[in-house]
Design a protein around this motif. Sequence first.
Motif, PDB file in Angstrom:
ATOM      1  N   GLY A   4      23.220  43.436 -14.226  1.00  0.00           N
ATOM      2  CA  GLY A   4      21.766  43.301 -14.195  1.00  0.00           C
ATOM      3  C   GLY A   4      21.092  44.516 -13.610  1.00  0.00           C
ATOM      4  O   GLY A   4      20.088  45.003 -14.144  1.00  0.00           O
ATOM      5  N   LEU A   5      21.608  45.039 -12.511  1.00  0.00           N
ATOM      6  CA  LEU A   5      20.995  46.206 -11.879  1.00  0.00           C
ATOM      7  C   LEU A   5      21.145  47.448 -12.743  1.00  0.00           C
ATOM      8  O   LEU A   5      20.237  48.280 -12.822  1.00  0.00           O
ATOM      9  N   ASP A   6      22.294  47.591 -13.390  1.00  0.00           N
ATOM     10  CA  ASP A   6      22.500  48.730 -14.278  1.00  0.00           C
ATOM     11  C   ASP A   6      21.532  48.661 -15.459  1.00  0.00           C
ATOM     12  O   ASP A   6      20.996  49.680 -15.904  1.00  0.00           O
ATOM     13  N   ALA A   7      21.286  47.444 -15.947  1.00  0.00           N
ATOM     14  CA  ALA A   7      20.320  47.271 -17.031  1.00  0.00           C
ATOM     15  C   ALA A   7      18.922  47.674 -16.588  1.00  0.00           C
ATOM     16  O   ALA A   7      18.186  48.333 -17.333  1.00  0.00           O
ATOM     17  N   VAL A   8      18.541  47.300 -15.362  1.00  0.00           N
ATOM     18  CA  VAL A   8      17.217  47.664 -14.850  1.00  0.00           C
ATOM     19  C   VAL A   8      17.061  49.173 -14.803  1.00  0.00           C
ATOM     20  O   VAL A   8      16.039  49.729 -15.231  1.00  0.00           O
ATOM     21  N   ARG A   9      18.060  49.855 -14.287  1.00  0.00           N
ATOM     22  CA  ARG A   9      17.978  51.317 -14.182  1.00  0.00           C
ATOM     23  C   ARG A   9      17.848  51.957 -15.563  1.00  0.00           C
ATOM     24  O   ARG A   9      17.029  52.862 -15.766  1.00  0.00           O
ATOM     25  N   GLY A  10      18.632  51.480 -16.526  1.00  0.00           N
ATOM     26  CA  GLY A  10      18.557  52.031 -17.873  1.00  0.00           C
ATOM     27  C   GLY A  10      17.235  51.754 -18.541  1.00  0.00           C
ATOM     28  O   GLY A  10      16.615  52.640 -19.143  1.00  0.00           O
ATOM     29  N   TYR A  11      16.763  50.523 -18.428  1.00  0.00           N
ATOM     30  CA  TYR A  11      15.499  50.159 -19.064  1.00  0.00           C
ATOM     31  C   TYR A  11      14.319  50.885 -18.420  1.00  0.00           C
ATOM     32  O   TYR A  11      13.319  51.182 -19.089  1.00  0.00           O
ATOM     33  N   ALA A  12      14.399  51.164 -17.118  1.00  0.00           N
ATOM     34  CA  ALA A  12      13.322  51.912 -16.465  1.00  0.00           C
ATOM     35  C   ALA A  12      13.175  53.289 -17.092  1.00  0.00           C
ATOM     36  O   ALA A  12      12.048  53.791 -17.252  1.00  0.00           O
ATOM     37  N   LEU A  13      14.285  53.916 -17.466  1.00  0.00           N
ATOM     38  CA  LEU A  13      14.212  55.216 -18.129  1.00  0.00           C
ATOM     39  C   LEU A  13      13.641  55.081 -19.540  1.00  0.00           C
ATOM     40  O   LEU A  13      12.850  55.916 -19.983  1.00  0.00           O
ATOM     41  N   LEU A  14      14.022  54.019 -20.244  1.00  0.00           N
ATOM     42  CA  LEU A  14      13.489  53.826 -21.589  1.00  0.00           C
ATOM     43  C   LEU A  14      11.994  53.526 -21.557  1.00  0.00           C
ATOM     44  O   LEU A  14      11.250  53.952 -22.450  1.00  0.00           O
ATOM     45  N   VAL A  15      11.548  52.801 -20.536  1.00  0.00           N
ATOM     46  CA  VAL A  15      10.109  52.574 -20.378  1.00  0.00           C
ATOM     47  C   VAL A  15       9.386  53.899 -20.211  1.00  0.00           C
ATOM     48  O   VAL A  15       8.248  54.078 -20.683  1.00  0.00           O
ATOM     49  N   GLY A  16      10.039  54.861 -19.543  1.00  0.00           N
ATOM     50  CA  GLY A  16       9.442  56.179 -19.393  1.00  0.00           C
ATOM     51  C   GLY A  16       9.230  56.882 -20.727  1.00  0.00           C
ATOM     52  O   GLY A  16       8.261  57.636 -20.898  1.00  0.00           O
ATOM     53  N   ILE A  17      10.108  56.635 -21.684  1.00  0.00           N
ATOM     54  CA  ILE A  17       9.935  57.219 -23.022  1.00  0.00           C
ATOM     55  C   ILE A  17       8.705  56.619 -23.694  1.00  0.00           C
ATOM     56  O   ILE A  17       7.885  57.330 -24.298  1.00  0.00           O
ATOM     57  N   VAL A  18       8.555  55.300 -23.587  1.00  0.00           N
ATOM     58  CA  VAL A  18       7.369  54.646 -24.146  1.00  0.00           C
ATOM     59  C   VAL A  18       6.109  55.156 -23.447  1.00  0.00           C
ATOM     60  O   VAL A  18       5.079  55.397 -24.088  1.00  0.00           O
ATOM     61  N   TYR A  19       6.198  55.324 -22.141  1.00  0.00           N
ATOM     62  CA  TYR A  19       5.074  55.838 -21.344  1.00  0.00           C
ATOM     63  C   TYR A  19       4.581  57.170 -21.882  1.00  0.00           C
ATOM     64  O   TYR A  19       3.378  57.380 -22.108  1.00  0.00           O
ATOM     65  N   HIS A  20       5.494  58.105 -22.131  1.00  0.00           N
ATOM     66  CA  HIS A  20       5.096  59.409 -22.651  1.00  0.00           C
ATOM     67  C   HIS A  20       4.589  59.308 -24.095  1.00  0.00           C
ATOM     68  O   HIS A  20       3.714  60.084 -24.501  1.00  0.00           O
ATOM     69  N   ALA A  21       5.122  58.359 -24.856  1.00  0.00           N
ATOM     70  CA  ALA A  21       4.685  58.202 -26.247  1.00  0.00           C
ATOM     71  C   ALA A  21       3.237  57.739 -26.343  1.00  0.00           C
ATOM     72  O   ALA A  21       2.565  57.997 -27.345  1.00  0.00           O
ATOM     73  N   THR A  22       2.728  57.059 -25.319  1.00  0.00           N
ATOM     74  CA  THR A  22       1.338  56.581 -25.355  1.00  0.00           C
ATOM     75  C   THR A  22       0.322  57.678 -25.092  1.00  0.00           C
ATOM     76  O   THR A  22      -0.871  57.501 -25.378  1.00  0.00           O
ATOM     77  N   MET A  23       0.754  58.825 -24.571  1.00  0.00           N
ATOM     78  CA  MET A  23      -0.198  59.764 -23.972  1.00  0.00           C
ATOM     79  C   MET A  23      -1.107  60.451 -24.986  1.00  0.00           C
ATOM     80  O   MET A  23      -2.210  60.881 -24.632  1.00  0.00           O
ATOM     81  N   SER A  24      -0.686  60.565 -26.228  1.00  0.00           N
ATOM     82  CA  SER A  24      -1.569  61.191 -27.220  1.00  0.00           C
ATOM     83  C   SER A  24      -2.628  60.222 -27.737  1.00  0.00           C
ATOM     84  O   SER A  24      -3.537  60.634 -28.465  1.00  0.00           O
ATOM     85  N   PHE A  25      -2.521  58.953 -27.364  1.00  0.00           N
ATOM     86  CA  PHE A  25      -3.436  57.929 -27.873  1.00  0.00           C
ATOM     87  C   PHE A  25      -4.409  57.412 -26.808  1.00  0.00           C
ATOM     88  O   PHE A  25      -5.137  56.453 -27.051  1.00  0.00           O
ATOM     89  N   LEU A  26      -4.423  58.037 -25.633  1.00  0.00           N
ATOM     90  CA  LEU A  26      -5.289  57.553 -24.570  1.00  0.00           C
ATOM     91  C   LEU A  26      -6.746  57.906 -24.856  1.00  0.00           C
ATOM     92  O   LEU A  26      -7.052  59.029 -25.271  1.00  0.00           O
ATOM     93  N   PRO A  27      -7.668  56.988 -24.622  1.00  0.00           N
ATOM     94  CA  PRO A  27      -9.086  57.287 -24.844  1.00  0.00           C
ATOM     95  C   PRO A  27      -9.599  58.304 -23.829  1.00  0.00           C
ATOM     96  O   PRO A  27      -8.998  58.550 -22.784  1.00  0.00           O
ATOM     97  N   GLY A  28     -10.757  58.862 -24.153  1.00  0.00           N
ATOM     98  CA  GLY A  28     -11.424  59.738 -23.201  1.00  0.00           C
ATOM     99  C   GLY A  28     -10.936  61.164 -23.255  1.00  0.00           C
ATOM    100  O   GLY A  28     -10.405  61.640 -24.255  1.00  0.00           O
ATOM    101  N   ARG A  29     -11.103  61.842 -22.140  1.00  0.00           N
ATOM    102  CA  ARG A  29     -10.766  63.265 -22.031  1.00  0.00           C
ATOM    103  C   ARG A  29      -9.277  63.485 -22.277  1.00  0.00           C
ATOM    104  O   ARG A  29      -8.428  62.805 -21.680  1.00  0.00           O
ATOM    105  N   PRO A  30      -8.900  64.438 -23.148  1.00  0.00           N
ATOM    106  CA  PRO A  30      -7.481  64.664 -23.441  1.00  0.00           C
ATOM    107  C   PRO A  30      -6.707  65.095 -22.191  1.00  0.00           C
ATOM    108  O   PRO A  30      -7.171  65.925 -21.415  1.00  0.00           O
ATOM    109  N   ILE A  31      -5.528  64.529 -22.019  1.00  0.00           N
ATOM    110  CA  ILE A  31      -4.647  64.923 -20.923  1.00  0.00           C
ATOM    111  C   ILE A  31      -3.300  65.404 -21.451  1.00  0.00           C
ATOM    112  O   ILE A  31      -2.406  65.693 -20.661  1.00  0.00           O
ATOM    113  N   TRP A  32      -3.166  65.505 -22.766  1.00  0.00           N
ATOM    114  CA  TRP A  32      -1.878  65.777 -23.398  1.00  0.00           C
ATOM    115  C   TRP A  32      -2.069  66.869 -24.435  1.00  0.00           C
ATOM    116  O   TRP A  32      -3.170  67.036 -24.989  1.00  0.00           O
ATOM    117  N   VAL A  33      -1.043  67.621 -24.719  1.00  0.00           N
ATOM    118  CA  VAL A  33      -1.159  68.721 -25.669  1.00  0.00           C
ATOM    119  C   VAL A  33      -1.469  68.209 -27.069  1.00  0.00           C
ATOM    120  O   VAL A  33      -2.131  68.879 -27.855  1.00  0.00           O
TER     121      VAL A  33
END
Length: 414
Positions: free
Chosen positions: A16-45
């Motif tokens: 269970g703990l190993d799964a949490v650590r792995g999934y936390a990294l995968l959530v980070g990939i989703v996190y970065h994937a959202t950045m080009s779609f954020l409303p307002g002032r651009p914060i991403w290339v």
Amino acid sequence: MTAAPATDLASERLHGLDAVRGYALLVGIVYHATMSFLPGRPIWVVEDTHRSLLLSGLFFLSHTFRMTTFFLIAGFFAHMMVEKRGVKGFVKDRAKRILVPLLVGWPIIFAAIIAASVYGAYVMTGHIPKPPPPNPQAPALAFPLTHLWFLYLLLILYGLTLGCRALVLRLDRSGRFRRRADAALASIVESPLAPLALAVPSTLALSFVGPWAKWFGVPTPDNSLLPNIPALVSYFTAFGFGWLLHRQPGLINSWTRRWPLNLALALGFTALCLSMAGVAPLMALEPLGPQRTLFAGVYSLATWTWTFAVVGMALRFLSNHSPVRRYIADSSYWLYLIHLPIVMALQAAVAKLDWPAEVKILLVLGVAFPLMFASYQFLVRRSFVGAILNGRRAPKAAAEAPPQLAPLARETFQ
């Protein structure tokens, strides 16, 4: 409550703990994937032609807890390794699995990020961008650590923790202080008010240290070799808590029982944060004052209730052995290292399509994850790179029979 011995709990709970650590990294990939779609002032290339408040909320939520959860689990496993291998064995292992990927991987990945950035800027403007002028407000020891900052910070946290450990062993030869510390930790963990106690350090750091764009939570320490104080305090708290928790690992059973309560509190605190800051990104810096302290406190409570809820749910539902989850856990480190230029290039490729942002991000992730999993399977899993990242080469039988793609995808996006 009597804490279970570390060895007993390890045999039952590490999946269970190993799964949490792995999934936390995968959530980070989703996190970065959202950045080009954020409303307002651009914060991403990459600036997409379609924006989404839904993805903005996902960005905010994922950053609330993903790194705190990761560093807590990292501290837990770090103490386990020191107990098993001793300090010298631990240092040797961390140098191989953290320092080497940072030193060798950073130049390659940084070059790929630059290439993806140039491509993204070309898609946006129609021409190759010129190098930006020097930043007069660059922090001391400015350095573009990119998303690999977590490796650099891990090395700092290892050094700080081992230094504290050596000092305690020298000054507390009788073990009296450690027994009292264990008792205090047990009291905190077993109390429903544990998130409140753990939220105090980050609340203070976010409230009173430097300018703060509160909507973005803990400032990412990615642009300097000197980590900013809020990030150092927040993540050292999580890492140190995980380190001490492994001395009494049975205590985390309370999180298994309380995950519904912690999840409800996490949702409530997150909703309160968004009601105070708004769903769309807010770039303005929050001045010192009671409003800043109030938001910092609520945000820190959201961080820790989410962390307790996520770990509790993993221990409750993911503690059995699963070949798919083990494969994801093993591959997640590699995926996180290589994902950013891949995600950036795909964001640029879909940027001008007249499709909803939610469809575009599914396309970006739907292409990125299979590519990255394939690279892990065929280039890393049984190679010397896999031996460095995971501490071992995958056995031949496992490599010849990878988990089926369909359940792998379901596990990844759940």
